[in-house]
Write a protein that holds these residues in place. Sequence first.
Motif, short mmCIF file in Angstrom:
data_model
loop_
_atom_site.label_atom_id
_atom_site.label_comp_id
_atom_site.label_asym_id
_atom_site.label_seq_id
_atom_site.Cartn_x
_atom_site.Cartn_y
_atom_site.Cartn_z
N SER A 101 -24.28 -10.37 -46.40
CA SER A 101 -22.88 -10.07 -46.15
C SER A 101 -22.72 -8.64 -45.67
O SER A 101 -21.93 -8.36 -44.76
N ALA A 102 -23.48 -7.71 -46.27
CA ALA A 102 -23.41 -6.31 -45.86
C ALA A 102 -23.86 -6.16 -44.41
O ALA A 102 -23.27 -5.38 -43.65
N TYR A 103 -24.90 -6.89 -44.03
CA TYR A 103 -25.37 -6.79 -42.65
C TYR A 103 -24.32 -7.32 -41.67
O TYR A 103 -24.09 -6.73 -40.61
N ARG A 104 -23.66 -8.42 -42.02
CA ARG A 104 -22.61 -8.95 -41.15
C ARG A 104 -21.47 -7.93 -41.00
O ARG A 104 -20.90 -7.78 -39.92
N ASP A 105 -21.14 -7.24 -42.10
CA ASP A 105 -20.10 -6.22 -42.02
C ASP A 105 -20.51 -5.10 -41.07
O ASP A 105 -19.67 -4.57 -40.33
N VAL A 106 -21.78 -4.73 -41.11
CA VAL A 106 -22.27 -3.68 -40.20
C VAL A 106 -22.19 -4.17 -38.75
O VAL A 106 -21.70 -3.44 -37.87
N GLU A 107 -22.66 -5.39 -38.48
CA GLU A 107 -22.64 -5.91 -37.11
C GLU A 107 -21.24 -5.93 -36.51
O GLU A 107 -21.06 -5.68 -35.32
N ARG A 108 -20.24 -6.23 -37.34
CA ARG A 108 -18.87 -6.31 -36.84
C ARG A 108 -18.36 -4.97 -36.32
O ARG A 108 -17.38 -4.93 -35.57
N GLN A 109 -19.01 -3.89 -36.69
CA GLN A 109 -18.57 -2.57 -36.24
C GLN A 109 -19.14 -2.21 -34.86
O GLN A 109 -18.80 -1.17 -34.32
N TYR A 110 -19.99 -3.09 -34.33
CA TYR A 110 -20.66 -2.80 -33.07
C TYR A 110 -20.38 -3.89 -32.05
O TYR A 110 -20.00 -5.01 -32.40
N GLU A 111 -20.60 -3.57 -30.79
CA GLU A 111 -20.37 -4.52 -29.70
C GLU A 111 -21.59 -5.43 -29.54
O GLU A 111 -22.31 -5.38 -28.54
N VAL A 112 -21.82 -6.28 -30.54
CA VAL A 112 -22.97 -7.19 -30.49
C VAL A 112 -22.55 -8.47 -29.79
O VAL A 112 -21.36 -8.81 -29.72
N PRO A 113 -23.50 -9.22 -29.24
CA PRO A 113 -23.16 -10.49 -28.57
C PRO A 113 -22.51 -11.49 -29.52
O PRO A 113 -22.69 -11.43 -30.75
N ASP A 114 -21.77 -12.41 -28.95
CA ASP A 114 -21.04 -13.43 -29.70
C ASP A 114 -22.01 -14.35 -30.43
O ASP A 114 -22.84 -15.03 -29.81
N GLU A 115 -21.91 -14.38 -31.76
CA GLU A 115 -22.82 -15.21 -32.55
C GLU A 115 -22.41 -16.69 -32.59
O GLU A 115 -23.11 -17.52 -33.15
N ALA A 116 -21.28 -17.02 -31.95
CA ALA A 116 -20.81 -18.41 -31.98
C ALA A 116 -21.84 -19.37 -31.40
O ALA A 116 -21.92 -20.53 -31.80
N TYR A 117 -22.64 -18.89 -30.44
CA TYR A 117 -23.62 -19.76 -29.79
C TYR A 117 -24.73 -20.20 -30.75
O TYR A 117 -25.36 -21.24 -30.54
N THR A 118 -25.00 -19.42 -31.78
CA THR A 118 -26.08 -19.76 -32.72
C THR A 118 -25.57 -20.02 -34.13
O THR A 118 -26.37 -20.24 -35.03
#
Length: 412
Positions: A101-118
């Motif tokens: 959960s902490a890692y997901r919170d970190v990712e949301r702060q950055y312009e990472v690719p859309d995880e909906a595909y996976t």
Amino acid sequence: MPTSASVPLPTSPQPSTRRPGLDAFRAEAHDFVAAHHPLRAGAESPSDEDFSVLPEKTAALEQRELESALSWRRTAYDAGFGWIDGPVEHGGRGLPAAYASAYRDVERQYEVPDEAYTRFSVAILCPTLLSHASAALREEVLTPLRRADTVACQLFSEPDAGSDMASARTRATRDGDSWVVDGQKVWTSGAHYSRVGLLLARTELGTRRNAGLTAFLIDMDQPGIEVRPIRQLTGGSSFSEVFLDGARVLDTRRVGDLGAGWQVISTTMRYERAIIGTDGGVDLLLARRLVDLARSRDCWDDPGIRDAVGEIVAHGRAAALMTQRFLDQADDSGIPGPEMSLSKLMLTDNLLRISSTAQRVLGTGFATDSGEAATYAWHQLALTTEGLRTGGGTDEIMRTIVAQRVLGLPRS
């Protein structure tokens, strides 16, 4: 459309035998993500974002985003962030769910690719396979799924069944060491770029409802499977119908026992509802955009608008806290309980509040694309929210599950 590059699988990342502190882990995650992507910038105006819950993409844009998402997934996996709370024997780090959960919170702060595909492959199918698949099947497919070398879709709903998956008519007939599948599935997300599908089929003729159903992991790129896009109200085609005519699947690709498909899809749907109910605080993000919209229209001082936004924020935060409590109280299996239906229901209810409030602010501009800030974006939210209220089980089914399996009320 390609689903993965032809590259050899790397050796699974070896987790440290010492558990890092949560703060140290967050710092590690920030350093890793920041090395690959910039921080997420705020919108310059209320029209800078697409508020669609189920965004529509052109084929070219979807292809670019897919390739980017798969590449980022592999990068994260190879660095040890691909399955933070997963079992060590399957390449996970074996850390508690709080670290994931902490890692997901970190990712949301950055312009990472859309995880909906996976998302289905990684967050829904993999834990389902851990609970129900044979050891050989887990060994074969878990790493490719988590690393996005294989992308999967869900083949459950049918034209005459909808959310009533116990009425499935797609038939699988035994033929030696394999099964021959005939039938039709509908509303399948990502079918056109998926390599495998989690299929629900009836393997015992004459059985009714949830008896005689079996789950399989079927290859999508074979003769006998045709994927046709469905044109939607919003103009896009993010869903497809899938026709199976003599398609084959080996019995070694069966997920769970023969006739135990209902248990498999029940697990899958609980994970899906958990994902929808914990979808990154999308309602709280939209609440902030509502404030931007109201200020741009000079109506933020309206007490009615302020009260509506306050109600949205209160419901969003309450739902987030409640959902985290449900996850913390999960049994030893780790499978989310029926309470997650309430989390999904609370999210969709809040999205309806958001849509209604945006309509109050925009007036007639809500239904027309006049070129003014956010008119089209908020209208797309209203149209696509209805899809989320259906995906993973309709609101009516969610209420029935909560009533019967959470509150213990009698069947009507």
